[in-house]
Enzyme design. Structure first.
Site, mmCIF file in Angstrom:
data_model
loop_
_atom_site.group_PDB
_atom_site.id
_atom_site.type_symbol
_atom_site.label_atom_id
_atom_site.label_comp_id
_atom_site.label_asym_id
_atom_site.label_seq_id
_atom_site.Cartn_x
_atom_site.Cartn_y
_atom_site.Cartn_z
ATOM 1 N N GLY A 224 -4.564 -5.923 53.353
ATOM 2 C CA GLY A 224 -5.686 -6.599 52.705
ATOM 3 C C GLY A 224 -5.749 -6.141 51.250
ATOM 4 N N HIS A 225 -4.600 -6.250 50.581
ATOM 5 C CA HIS A 225 -4.510 -5.874 49.183
ATOM 6 C C HIS A 225 -3.204 -6.430 48.610
ATOM 7 C CE1 HIS A 225 -2.635 -2.250 51.266
ATOM 8 N NE2 HIS A 225 -1.649 -2.766 50.585
ATOM 9 N N ALA A 226 -3.070 -6.320 47.293
ATOM 10 C CA ALA A 226 -1.799 -6.624 46.620
ATOM 11 C C ALA A 226 -1.415 -5.389 45.808
ATOM 12 C CB ALA A 226 -1.957 -7.826 45.703
ATOM 13 N N ARG B 290 -1.330 -9.256 50.887
ATOM 14 C CA ARG B 290 -0.836 -9.187 52.261
ATOM 15 C C ARG B 290 -1.873 -8.578 53.173
ATOM 16 N NH1 ARG B 290 2.349 -4.867 50.247
ATOM 17 N NH2 ARG B 290 2.805 -6.315 48.574
#
Ligand code: TYD
Length: 140
Positions: free
Chosen positions: A52-54, A99
């Site tokens: 839950g980040h890039a 993602r």
């Protein structure tokens, strides 16, 4: 511009005989970046999600060394869902890709090979901030 289609699946060398299976990854040979860090995620409750980040610069290879899970990729324009369920298959992820890892089976283990040491400054943890970075051309 980073694209979900640049996140490619790679077969990893796999030696199988009557005693079982062995998968080998050699730095500088089997992964297209220098491996600086290895970590793994396990004991994930079925309905939980991870990531839950890039990342701004990090490259990673995700491998389901046990069980299965889905990786939901998002480049700010398009989303793509990839199921990982073979210990001899790796998903290559570069910068500029949001993602999320979901749909964990029981006993799933995510092995992550990464191109840099842990640095919180490399993370984009807000999806709005990620979209703003994509719009500003941060991931050429
Ligand atoms: P986090 O990035 O939230 O995990 P996920 O991959 O699911 O997004 O990391 C969880 C915690 O672990 C957070 O406090 C940061 C820490 N951490 C490290 O100290 N080193 C690392 O290499 C990683 C990946 C995380």
């Amino acid at each position: 511009m980073a694209s979900v289609h640049d996140c490619t699946l790679h077969r990893i060398r796999h030696v199988h005989d009557e005693r079982g299976s062995l998968v080998v990854i050699e730095a500088g040979r089997d992964v297209p970046f220098e491996i600086k860090r290895v970590y793994y995620i396990f004991d994930v409750p079925t309905h939980s999600s991870r990531a839950g980040h890039a990342h701004r610069a990090l490259c990673q290879l995700y491998i389901a060394i046990s069980g299965s899970f889905d990786v939901v990729l998002d480049d700010g324009r398009e989303r793509r869902r990839v199921t990982l369920n073979h210990p001899d298959e790796g998903l290559l992820l570069g910068p500029g890709i949001w993602r999320e890892i979901v749909n964990f089976s029981g006993g799933a283990v995510v092995l992550v090979l990464a191109s840099a040491y842990y640095a919180e400054a490399d993370y984009i943890r807000s999806h709005d901030a990620f979209l703003a970075a994509v719009a500003a051309g941060a991931f050429p």
